[in-house]
Design an enzyme around this catalytic site. Sequence first.
Site, PDB file in Angstrom:
ATOM      1  N   LYS A 212      24.417  31.177  38.225  1.00  0.00           N
ATOM      2  CA  LYS A 212      23.636  30.713  38.516  1.00  0.00           C
ATOM      3  C   LYS A 212      22.274  31.019  38.476  1.00  0.00           C
ATOM      4  O   LYS A 212      21.977  31.220  38.330  1.00  0.00           O
ATOM      5  CB  LYS A 212      24.180  31.119  39.525  1.00  0.00           C
ATOM      6  CG  LYS A 212      22.683  30.064  40.559  1.00  0.00           C
ATOM      7  CD  LYS A 212      23.502  30.122  42.142  1.00  0.00           C
ATOM      8  CE  LYS A 212      22.097  29.268  43.306  1.00  0.00           C
ATOM      9  NZ  LYS A 212      22.127  29.397  44.651  1.00  0.00           N
TER      10      LYS A 212
ATOM     11  N   GLU B  36      23.564  34.631  39.401  1.00  0.00           N
ATOM     12  CA  GLU B  36      21.820  34.765  39.244  1.00  0.00           C
ATOM     13  C   GLU B  36      20.840  35.044  38.739  1.00  0.00           C
ATOM     14  O   GLU B  36      20.681  35.618  39.874  1.00  0.00           O
ATOM     15  CB  GLU B  36      21.839  33.900  40.680  1.00  0.00           C
ATOM     16  CG  GLU B  36      20.978  32.759  41.122  1.00  0.00           C
ATOM     17  CD  GLU B  36      20.604  32.828  42.180  1.00  0.00           C
ATOM     18  OE1 GLU B  36      21.173  33.078  43.470  1.00  0.00           O
ATOM     19  OE2 GLU B  36      19.323  31.804  42.018  1.00  0.00           O
TER      20      GLU B  36
HETATM   21  C1  5MM Z   1      18.572  29.071  49.426  1.00  0.00           C
HETATM   22  O1  5MM Z   1      18.218  30.721  49.138  1.00  0.00           O
HETATM   23  C2  5MM Z   1      18.810  31.686  48.633  1.00  0.00           C
HETATM   24  C3  5MM Z   1      17.904  33.033  49.666  1.00  0.00           C
HETATM   25  O2  5MM Z   1      16.850  33.275  49.181  1.00  0.00           O
HETATM   26  P1  5MM Z   1      15.972  34.630  50.112  1.00  0.00           P
HETATM   27  O3  5MM Z   1      17.352  35.748  49.786  1.00  0.00           O
HETATM   28  O4  5MM Z   1      14.351  34.576  49.268  1.00  0.00           O
HETATM   29  O5  5MM Z   1      16.019  34.200  51.090  1.00  0.00           O
HETATM   30  C4  5MM Z   1      18.353  31.883  47.221  1.00  0.00           C
HETATM   31  O6  5MM Z   1      18.971  33.125  46.305  1.00  0.00           O
HETATM   32  C5  5MM Z   1      18.866  30.750  46.635  1.00  0.00           C
HETATM   33  O7  5MM Z   1      20.021  30.617  46.566  1.00  0.00           O
HETATM   34  C6  5MM Z   1      18.655  30.203  45.034  1.00  0.00           C
HETATM   35  O8  5MM Z   1      17.395  30.256  44.730  1.00  0.00           O
HETATM   36  C7  5MM Z   1      18.909  28.940  44.990  1.00  0.00           C
HETATM   37  O9  5MM Z   1      17.730  27.828  45.745  1.00  0.00           O
HETATM   38  P2  5MM Z   1      16.946  26.893  45.466  1.00  0.00           P
HETATM   39  O10 5MM Z   1      16.252  26.581  47.135  1.00  0.00           O
HETATM   40  O11 5MM Z   1      16.523  27.561  44.362  1.00  0.00           O
HETATM   41  O12 5MM Z   1      18.280  25.919  45.111  1.00  0.00           O
END
Ligand code: 5MM
Length: 340
Positions: A219, A177
């Site tokens: 991702k 990602e």
């Molecule tokens: C769910 O959020 C994930 C974890 O974030 P933190 O490590 O900051 O708590 C994040 O990695 C997420 O998997 C991705 O950014 C995708 O989530 P979104 O909300 O952008 O679809």
Amino acid sequence: MTHHDLAATAQALVAPGKGILAADESFGTIEKRFKSINLPSTEEHRRAYREMLFTAKGVGDFVSGVIMFDETIRHKTKAGMAFPKALATLGVMPGIKVDTGAKDLAGYPGEKITEGLDGLRERLAEYHALGATFAKWRAVITIGKHIPTRFCIDANAHALARYAALCQEAGVVPIVEPEVLMDGDHSGERCAEVTETTLESVFFQLHAHRVNLEGMLLKPNMVIPGKKAATRWSPEQIAKATVRCFLRAVPAAVPGIVFLSGGQTPQEATANLNAMNAMGGFPWQLSYSYGRALQDEALKAWGGDTANLAAGQAAFARRGKMVSAARYGKYTAKMEMGVA
Ligand code: 5MM
């Protein structure tokens, strides 16, 4: 686990009509999400919220896998079943976030580097034993006045590739990602340029680290104007720019691209994915690994109250149905009017 097994898992994660639920919020992030519904982030609230999502009726129809946080993969349902087992029973693959977060990159103000490589081999072995079949590592690239720097992009790409190689060694499918953030007022063109450069660096490093491309998933962010940009793009413009960028930078051997939602509303994230799948003309599955776009409506409907459990699950399943339709280019704005 052979290359063949890794490829089979990666393909199953992007099976038609399905995508990934990102529920790997670390302590700080889940606290922020719960704050929006005035709920303190206690361990039981976190557990109950995740159980609500993971056991929603029909979850296996639109969710192929769930990314969990270290605390969550060790949690159990109220009835006492470990989350990985409960998910597997519903035909959903358990996954785990293995990075330990994005920290300030020394010497490079405003930029981040993701940590978590030390001890990763041992942690992966433990997560694999707990039932994880795939993992995730998120790198963050910020667009600003003189950033991102080439150094920051390459340092993050290098770490992503080291992580991916260790995952495959452990028999775990890596989700790679690299997120170019939507924060700021940069144009869609600028996002395209930074995303392409980032992806090129990531695939250079994956190759150098001998990562098997068939046994991984990417991702990324979509190519989209910054949140505060004056010129907005339609779903069709976003789809065209995103597919063009990925055709240039992502090898066809990668089975799937699972987008993050990155702060788009649930409707935007659904419409944009739909526009890409309606276009066609690309070699990978284009799917989702949404956190906020899949959860926001469910979180609000639930509101932290057990009495609203069914309402939360219905809101989640309703969004799930729409993103699943977007996998086929069959989502319509009319679907947003339907009741849960
Ligand atoms: C769910 O959020 C994930 C974890 O974030 P933190 O490590 O900051 O708590 C994040 O990695 C997420 O998997 C991705 O950014 C995708 O989530 P979104 O909300 O952008 O679809």
